[in-house]
Scaffold this motif. Structure first.
Motif, PDB file in Angstrom:
ATOM      1  N   LEU A  14       5.640  -1.389 -10.433  1.00  0.00           N
ATOM      2  CA  LEU A  14       4.412  -1.364  -9.637  1.00  0.00           C
ATOM      3  C   LEU A  14       3.561  -2.602  -9.898  1.00  0.00           C
ATOM      4  O   LEU A  14       2.981  -3.175  -8.960  1.00  0.00           O
ATOM      5  N   ASP A  15       3.500  -3.042 -11.119  1.00  0.00           N
ATOM      6  CA  ASP A  15       2.700  -4.235 -11.433  1.00  0.00           C
ATOM      7  C   ASP A  15       3.285  -5.502 -10.827  1.00  0.00           C
ATOM      8  O   ASP A  15       2.598  -6.523 -10.728  1.00  0.00           O
ATOM      9  N   ASP A  16       4.562  -5.450 -10.416  1.00  0.00           N
ATOM     10  CA  ASP A  16       5.213  -6.631  -9.847  1.00  0.00           C
ATOM     11  C   ASP A  16       5.141  -6.681  -8.330  1.00  0.00           C
ATOM     12  O   ASP A  16       5.615  -7.655  -7.728  1.00  0.00           O
ATOM     13  N   VAL A  17       4.596  -5.633  -7.690  1.00  0.00           N
ATOM     14  CA  VAL A  17       4.426  -5.680  -6.241  1.00  0.00           C
ATOM     15  C   VAL A  17       3.524  -6.868  -5.922  1.00  0.00           C
ATOM     16  O   VAL A  17       2.397  -6.957  -6.419  1.00  0.00           O
ATOM     17  N   PRO A  18       3.998  -7.832  -5.122  1.00  0.00           N
ATOM     18  CA  PRO A  18       3.301  -9.117  -5.015  1.00  0.00           C
ATOM     19  C   PRO A  18       2.022  -9.094  -4.188  1.00  0.00           C
ATOM     20  O   PRO A  18       1.304 -10.092  -4.177  1.00  0.00           O
ATOM     21  N   GLN A  19       1.718  -8.004  -3.536  1.00  0.00           N
ATOM     22  CA  GLN A  19       0.556  -7.962  -2.652  1.00  0.00           C
ATOM     23  C   GLN A  19      -0.596  -7.205  -3.331  1.00  0.00           C
ATOM     24  O   GLN A  19      -0.511  -5.989  -3.508  1.00  0.00           O
ATOM     25  N   PRO A  20      -1.641  -7.882  -3.729  1.00  0.00           N
ATOM     26  CA  PRO A  20      -2.707  -7.259  -4.527  1.00  0.00           C
ATOM     27  C   PRO A  20      -3.313  -6.020  -3.889  1.00  0.00           C
ATOM     28  O   PRO A  20      -3.511  -5.005  -4.570  1.00  0.00           O
ATOM     29  N   GLN A  21      -3.628  -6.074  -2.601  1.00  0.00           N
ATOM     30  CA  GLN A  21      -4.263  -4.919  -1.970  1.00  0.00           C
ATOM     31  C   GLN A  21      -3.323  -3.721  -1.911  1.00  0.00           C
ATOM     32  O   GLN A  21      -3.726  -2.582  -2.221  1.00  0.00           O
ATOM     33  N   ALA A  22      -2.069  -3.966  -1.534  1.00  0.00           N
ATOM     34  CA  ALA A  22      -1.096  -2.864  -1.498  1.00  0.00           C
ATOM     35  C   ALA A  22      -0.894  -2.288  -2.890  1.00  0.00           C
ATOM     36  O   ALA A  22      -0.827  -1.064  -3.068  1.00  0.00           O
ATOM     37  N   ARG A  23      -0.813  -3.162  -3.889  1.00  0.00           N
ATOM     38  CA  ARG A  23      -0.641  -2.697  -5.273  1.00  0.00           C
ATOM     39  C   ARG A  23      -1.832  -1.842  -5.699  1.00  0.00           C
ATOM     40  O   ARG A  23      -1.664  -0.786  -6.334  1.00  0.00           O
ATOM     41  N   PRO A 166      -1.444  11.579  15.842  1.00  0.00           N
ATOM     42  CA  PRO A 166      -2.705  11.477  15.093  1.00  0.00           C
ATOM     43  C   PRO A 166      -2.848  12.479  13.948  1.00  0.00           C
ATOM     44  O   PRO A 166      -3.379  12.112  12.884  1.00  0.00           O
ATOM     45  N   PRO A 167      -2.419  13.760  14.089  1.00  0.00           N
ATOM     46  CA  PRO A 167      -2.589  14.685  12.959  1.00  0.00           C
ATOM     47  C   PRO A 167      -1.865  14.250  11.688  1.00  0.00           C
ATOM     48  O   PRO A 167      -2.321  14.555  10.583  1.00  0.00           O
ATOM     49  N   ILE A 168      -0.744  13.546  11.834  1.00  0.00           N
ATOM     50  CA  ILE A 168      -0.047  13.048  10.644  1.00  0.00           C
ATOM     51  C   ILE A 168      -0.761  11.826  10.089  1.00  0.00           C
ATOM     52  O   ILE A 168      -0.982  11.709   8.878  1.00  0.00           O
ATOM     53  N   ARG A 169      -1.140  10.895  10.962  1.00  0.00           N
ATOM     54  CA  ARG A 169      -1.852   9.701  10.484  1.00  0.00           C
ATOM     55  C   ARG A 169      -3.135  10.087   9.762  1.00  0.00           C
ATOM     56  O   ARG A 169      -3.515   9.463   8.763  1.00  0.00           O
ATOM     57  N   SER A 170      -3.814  11.122  10.254  1.00  0.00           N
ATOM     58  CA  SER A 170      -5.090  11.517   9.649  1.00  0.00           C
ATOM     59  C   SER A 170      -4.911  12.157   8.278  1.00  0.00           C
ATOM     60  O   SER A 170      -5.875  12.249   7.513  1.00  0.00           O
ATOM     61  N   ARG A 171      -3.707  12.615   7.966  1.00  0.00           N
ATOM     62  CA  ARG A 171      -3.445  13.266   6.678  1.00  0.00           C
ATOM     63  C   ARG A 171      -2.909  12.296   5.630  1.00  0.00           C
ATOM     64  O   ARG A 171      -2.545  12.718   4.539  1.00  0.00           O
ATOM     65  N   CYS A 172      -2.845  11.019   5.963  1.00  0.00           N
ATOM     66  CA  CYS A 172      -2.255  10.031   5.062  1.00  0.00           C
ATOM     67  C   CYS A 172      -3.199   8.849   4.860  1.00  0.00           C
ATOM     68  O   CYS A 172      -3.819   8.373   5.818  1.00  0.00           O
ATOM     69  N   PHE A 173      -3.253   8.371   3.626  1.00  0.00           N
ATOM     70  CA  PHE A 173      -4.010   7.154   3.346  1.00  0.00           C
ATOM     71  C   PHE A 173      -3.135   5.956   3.692  1.00  0.00           C
ATOM     72  O   PHE A 173      -1.991   5.865   3.246  1.00  0.00           O
ATOM     73  N   PRO A 174      -3.650   5.005   4.498  1.00  0.00           N
ATOM     74  CA  PRO A 174      -2.806   3.880   4.915  1.00  0.00           C
ATOM     75  C   PRO A 174      -2.660   2.820   3.832  1.00  0.00           C
ATOM     76  O   PRO A 174      -3.625   2.427   3.175  1.00  0.00           O
ATOM     77  N   VAL A 175      -1.423   2.358   3.659  1.00  0.00           N
ATOM     78  CA  VAL A 175      -1.119   1.250   2.751  1.00  0.00           C
ATOM     79  C   VAL A 175      -0.362   0.205   3.564  1.00  0.00           C
ATOM     80  O   VAL A 175       0.739   0.465   4.046  1.00  0.00           O
ATOM     81  N   VAL A 176      -0.967  -0.965   3.725  1.00  0.00           N
ATOM     82  CA  VAL A 176      -0.364  -2.019   4.534  1.00  0.00           C
ATOM     83  C   VAL A 176       0.470  -2.930   3.637  1.00  0.00           C
ATOM     84  O   VAL A 176      -0.024  -3.457   2.644  1.00  0.00           O
ATOM     85  N   MET A 177       1.740  -3.089   4.004  1.00  0.00           N
ATOM     86  CA  MET A 177       2.625  -4.025   3.297  1.00  0.00           C
ATOM     87  C   MET A 177       2.938  -5.164   4.268  1.00  0.00           C
ATOM     88  O   MET A 177       3.722  -5.001   5.204  1.00  0.00           O
ATOM     89  N   ARG A 178       2.294  -6.289   4.072  1.00  0.00           N
ATOM     90  CA  ARG A 178       2.557  -7.432   4.950  1.00  0.00           C
ATOM     91  C   ARG A 178       3.861  -8.110   4.554  1.00  0.00           C
ATOM     92  O   ARG A 178       4.378  -7.919   3.450  1.00  0.00           O
TER      93      ARG A 178
END
Length: 340
Positions: A14-23, A166-178
């Protein structure tokens, strides 16, 4: 590949995931477990990031991380689902006979969510390549998420979050991996080849990174392929290994199986090419065409080329490579049998 895949050997912590916000967002799910919607382009590290999270939070991640590749499961037949060792413990003979494929998939999901975690207070179910989920399955998933929220964390990974209701999207916290930048890709390759003590030069790594075009998995597998074929990663070696793609025995066997109506065997070989060997859908499509031109003639070749154009357009849309190429293999079986 001759040895262990570098994508597995050097899977990031997890500490090696290169994207700070996603990490940071993934780390937030350690402190406060929640459902996640991990989205980004192909090869951005979505699955690797979820596996890194599971390694961090579960004492026994091999048991408490359940991975269901949506594209894979929906591409299976009812018989294949029933006999799959991941799912067969949940499916008795009566259910196998009387249930539709959709009912079996829903049953497997519910059973996977219902059992007690091996350790800790919850388990994680990863639904990967979720852009292929039908709406009726999404509605069933929503009900399962509501019912088993206390003991199950759902993580949905997709390239197309807009395909989710939408009901599924609303039940999940979004994590963007660019997609990784060119420099990040080169840096990841450099760490791996130095750990492997592989001979390389900067131009070679630059070429492999450019070939991958933001797909980190493709870059790592490309570097491994170049090393295994030529012993050193230089620009010339990478060019020869990655751009002179030749139809090999696997594609021949795959088409043999499709012609014989043995589509389970054909799809198994297709999985080897896409997953184990790391080829893109476009590469496999090119290989199928190359083999077809040497095997068939006349109307058959023309019809296969016409079909390939349709499949190529589907691949560009960004949905499941496996589903579209499986469809092509089935159509080739029909064409060569004279039924289409």
């Amino acid at each position: 590949m001759q040895g262990p895949l570098w994508t597995e050997t050097y899977a990031p912590a997890l500490d090696d995931v290169p994207q700070p916000q996603a990490r940071e967002h993934l780390r937030g799910a350690i402190e406060e477990p929640m459902n996640l919607l991990v989205h980004g382009p192909k090869g951005a590290g979505k699955t690797a990031g979820v596996r890194a999270l599971a390694d961090e939070v579960h004492e026994n991640p091999d048991s408490d991380l359940i991975e269901i590749n949506v594209a894979d499961v929906f591409g299976m037949t009812k018989k294949e689902i029933s006999n799959d060792p991941r799912f067969s413990p949940f499916i008795d003979s009566k259910r196998r006979r009387e249930s539709s494929k959709a009912d079996l998939i829903n049953h497997v999901l519910k059973e996977s969510a219902s059992y007690t975690p091996m350790s800790g207070s919850y388990k994680t179910i990863l639904l990967d390549n979720a852009e292929g989920m039908r709406e009726d399955f999404q509605q069933a998933l929503r009900r399962v998420m509501e019912q088993y929220y206390e003991a199950t964390q759902f993580v949905i990974a997709t390239r197309q979050p807009s395909q989710l209701i939408p009901p599924i999207r609303s039940r999940c916290f979004p994590v963007v991996m660019r997609a990784p930048t060119h420099e990040e890709t080169v840096g990841a390759l450099e760490r791996i080849v130095e750990a492997e003590e592989v001979e390389y030069d900067d131009d070679g790594l630059e070429y492999v990174a450019g070939y991958a075009d933001g797909d980190l998995r493709k870059a790592v597998l490309g570097a491994q392929t170049t090393h295994e074929q030529h012993g050193a990663i230089t620009m010339q070696n990478a060019y020869e290994a990655l751009n002179e793609v030749e139809a090999d025995d696997q594609v021949e066997r795959m088409l043999d199986a499709a012609e014989s109506g043995e589509f389970t065997d054909a799809r198994s070989t297709l999985d080897d090419l896409l997953v184990d060997e790391g080829h893109s859908g476009s590469d496999v499509l090119d290989d199928i065409l190359a083999v077809s031109r040497s095997r068939y003639s006349g109307d058959r070749v023309a019809r296969i080329h016409e079909l390939a154009g349709e499949i190529d357009a589907d691949l560009v849309e960004g949905t499941s490579d496996r589903i579209h190429l499986s469809h092509m293999l089935a159509e080739i079986g029909e064409i060569t049998a004279g039924r289409a």
